[in-house]
Design a protein around this motif. Structure first.
Motif, mmCIF file in Angstrom:
data_model
loop_
_atom_site.group_PDB
_atom_site.id
_atom_site.type_symbol
_atom_site.label_atom_id
_atom_site.label_comp_id
_atom_site.label_asym_id
_atom_site.label_seq_id
_atom_site.Cartn_x
_atom_site.Cartn_y
_atom_site.Cartn_z
ATOM 1 N N MET A 1 -5.492 -12.685 -0.647
ATOM 2 C CA MET A 1 -5.759 -14.025 -0.153
ATOM 3 C C MET A 1 -7.034 -13.976 0.666
ATOM 4 N N ALA A 2 -8.067 -14.608 0.190
ATOM 5 C CA ALA A 2 -9.364 -14.574 0.859
ATOM 6 C C ALA A 2 -9.329 -15.461 2.100
ATOM 7 N N GLY A 3 -10.048 -15.036 3.115
ATOM 8 C CA GLY A 3 -10.148 -15.854 4.309
ATOM 9 C C GLY A 3 -9.037 -15.625 5.308
ATOM 10 N N ALA A 4 -8.072 -14.784 4.980
ATOM 11 C CA ALA A 4 -6.967 -14.553 5.906
ATOM 12 C C ALA A 4 -7.367 -13.572 6.992
ATOM 13 N N GLY A 5 -8.493 -12.915 6.830
ATOM 14 C CA GLY A 5 -8.975 -12.009 7.861
ATOM 15 C C GLY A 5 -8.350 -10.627 7.780
ATOM 16 N N ARG A 6 -7.625 -10.349 6.703
ATOM 17 C CA ARG A 6 -6.974 -9.053 6.551
ATOM 18 C C ARG A 6 -7.444 -8.418 5.252
ATOM 19 N N THR A 7 -7.703 -7.137 5.293
ATOM 20 C CA THR A 7 -8.087 -6.425 4.073
ATOM 21 C C THR A 7 -6.904 -5.591 3.626
ATOM 22 N N VAL A 8 -6.623 -5.652 2.346
ATOM 23 C CA VAL A 8 -5.505 -4.906 1.779
ATOM 24 C C VAL A 8 -6.074 -3.697 1.051
ATOM 25 N N PRO A 9 -5.687 -2.488 1.472
ATOM 26 C CA PRO A 9 -6.197 -1.300 0.779
ATOM 27 C C PRO A 9 -5.583 -1.195 -0.616
ATOM 28 N N ARG A 10 -6.292 -0.540 -1.499
ATOM 29 C CA ARG A 10 -5.781 -0.318 -2.858
ATOM 30 C C ARG A 10 -4.656 0.704 -2.797
ATOM 31 N N LEU A 11 -3.488 0.305 -3.262
ATOM 32 C CA LEU A 11 -2.317 1.190 -3.240
ATOM 33 C C LEU A 11 -1.793 1.354 -4.661
ATOM 34 N N SER A 12 -1.229 2.502 -4.915
ATOM 35 C CA SER A 12 -0.584 2.714 -6.212
ATOM 36 C C SER A 12 0.756 1.973 -6.205
ATOM 37 N N ASP A 13 1.365 1.859 -7.377
ATOM 38 C CA ASP A 13 2.659 1.173 -7.472
ATOM 39 C C ASP A 13 3.716 1.870 -6.622
ATOM 40 N N ARG A 14 3.697 3.202 -6.610
ATOM 41 C CA ARG A 14 4.683 3.952 -5.819
ATOM 42 C C ARG A 14 4.488 3.674 -4.329
ATOM 43 N N GLU A 15 3.230 3.666 -3.878
ATOM 44 C CA GLU A 15 2.951 3.385 -2.470
ATOM 45 C C GLU A 15 3.375 1.961 -2.098
ATOM 46 N N LYS A 16 3.179 1.030 -3.006
ATOM 47 C CA LYS A 16 3.601 -0.347 -2.754
ATOM 48 C C LYS A 16 5.121 -0.432 -2.644
ATOM 49 N N ASP A 17 5.842 0.259 -3.514
ATOM 50 C CA ASP A 17 7.300 0.255 -3.453
ATOM 51 C C ASP A 17 7.799 0.840 -2.132
ATOM 52 N N VAL A 18 7.164 1.926 -1.686
ATOM 53 C CA VAL A 18 7.555 2.539 -0.415
ATOM 54 C C VAL A 18 7.293 1.574 0.738
ATOM 55 N N GLU A 19 6.147 0.891 0.712
ATOM 56 C CA GLU A 19 5.835 -0.056 1.780
ATOM 57 C C GLU A 19 6.825 -1.212 1.795
ATOM 58 N N ILE A 20 7.199 -1.700 0.621
ATOM 59 C CA ILE A 20 8.170 -2.797 0.530
ATOM 60 C C ILE A 20 9.508 -2.358 1.108
ATOM 61 N N LEU A 21 9.957 -1.152 0.758
ATOM 62 C CA LEU A 21 11.220 -0.654 1.307
ATOM 63 C C LEU A 21 11.148 -0.519 2.825
ATOM 64 N N ALA A 22 10.012 -0.038 3.345
ATOM 65 C CA ALA A 22 9.861 0.097 4.793
ATOM 66 C C ALA A 22 9.890 -1.274 5.474
ATOM 67 N N LEU A 23 9.239 -2.257 4.884
ATOM 68 C CA LEU A 23 9.243 -3.605 5.468
ATOM 69 C C LEU A 23 10.631 -4.225 5.428
ATOM 70 N N ARG A 24 11.358 -4.008 4.334
ATOM 71 C CA ARG A 24 12.734 -4.515 4.254
ATOM 72 C C ARG A 24 13.614 -3.870 5.317
ATOM 73 N N HIS A 25 13.417 -2.580 5.540
ATOM 74 C CA HIS A 25 14.195 -1.899 6.566
ATOM 75 C C HIS A 25 13.855 -2.456 7.953
ATOM 76 N N GLN A 26 12.570 -2.741 8.205
ATOM 77 C CA GLN A 26 12.176 -3.323 9.484
ATOM 78 C C GLN A 26 12.850 -4.676 9.700
ATOM 79 N N ILE A 27 12.930 -5.477 8.651
ATOM 80 C CA ILE A 27 13.599 -6.776 8.757
ATOM 81 C C ILE A 27 15.065 -6.583 9.112
ATOM 82 N N THR A 28 15.716 -5.616 8.471
ATOM 83 C CA THR A 28 17.120 -5.352 8.757
ATOM 84 C C THR A 28 17.310 -4.941 10.216
ATOM 85 N N VAL A 29 16.458 -4.055 10.713
ATOM 86 C CA VAL A 29 16.555 -3.602 12.104
ATOM 87 C C VAL A 29 16.334 -4.766 13.063
#
Length: 158
Positions: A1-29
């Motif tokens: 999303m351009a203009g949001a002021g955040r840069t998203v690094p290029r991640l592999s599919d595995r890295e994206k899956d790990v990040e999603i799981l970590a974010l879901r766990h943070q929501i649960t906590v």
């Protein structure tokens, strides 16, 4: 999303899956720490989530783990779009439109030339058609209109 002021690094599919799981766990906590209290979002958080998550299909949005209901995110997006539309369709200046410069000049000239006239007389003069004659009758009538003052008094009309 351009203009949001955040840069998203290029991640592999595995890295994206790990990040999603970590974010879901943070929501649960965080939900556990709130112990049943509602999560409070400020306006910028609601706008960011609404703009980001609106792009997902409805089924994918319902499967997403969010601290709010998917319908709430859709409502936030509707409100965001409505505010944007309302802000764009609002006139730039509020109130009565400005008086045309030529009319303003004419009114000021009439007021300067006729200092005894009030605003009602000025308004009446401006409403007249050009070249129209107004009968000005006083207690003695008007000799220019051919009225005899005696006839005026006999009628009882001044």
């Amino acid at each position: 999303m351009a203009g949001a002021g955040r840069t998203v690094p290029r991640l592999s599919d595995r890295e994206k899956d790990v990040e999603i799981l970590a974010l879901r766990h943070q929501i649960t906590v965080l939900e556990r720490q709130l112990s049943g209290q509602r999560v409070r979002f400020d306006a910028s958080d609601r706008a960011f989530l609404a703009a980001l998550l609106h792009q997902l299909p409805a089924q994918a949005l319902r499967r997403t783990r969010l601290p709010v209901q998917p319908d709430t995110v859709l409502r936030w997006h509707r409100d965001l779009a409505a505010r944007r539309h309302a802000a764009r369709s609002r006139p730039k200046r509020g109130g009565r439109p400005r008086t045309v410069g030529s009319v303003r000049t004419l009114v000021l000239r009439l007021a300067d030339e006729n200092p005894t006239w009030g605003y009602r007389r000025l308004h009446g003069e401006l409403l007249r058609q050009p070249g129209e004659r107004v009968a000005q009758r006083g207690p003695r009538g008007d000799a220019q209109l051919g009225e005899d003052p005696v006839e005026v008094r006999a009628d009882g009309a001044w």
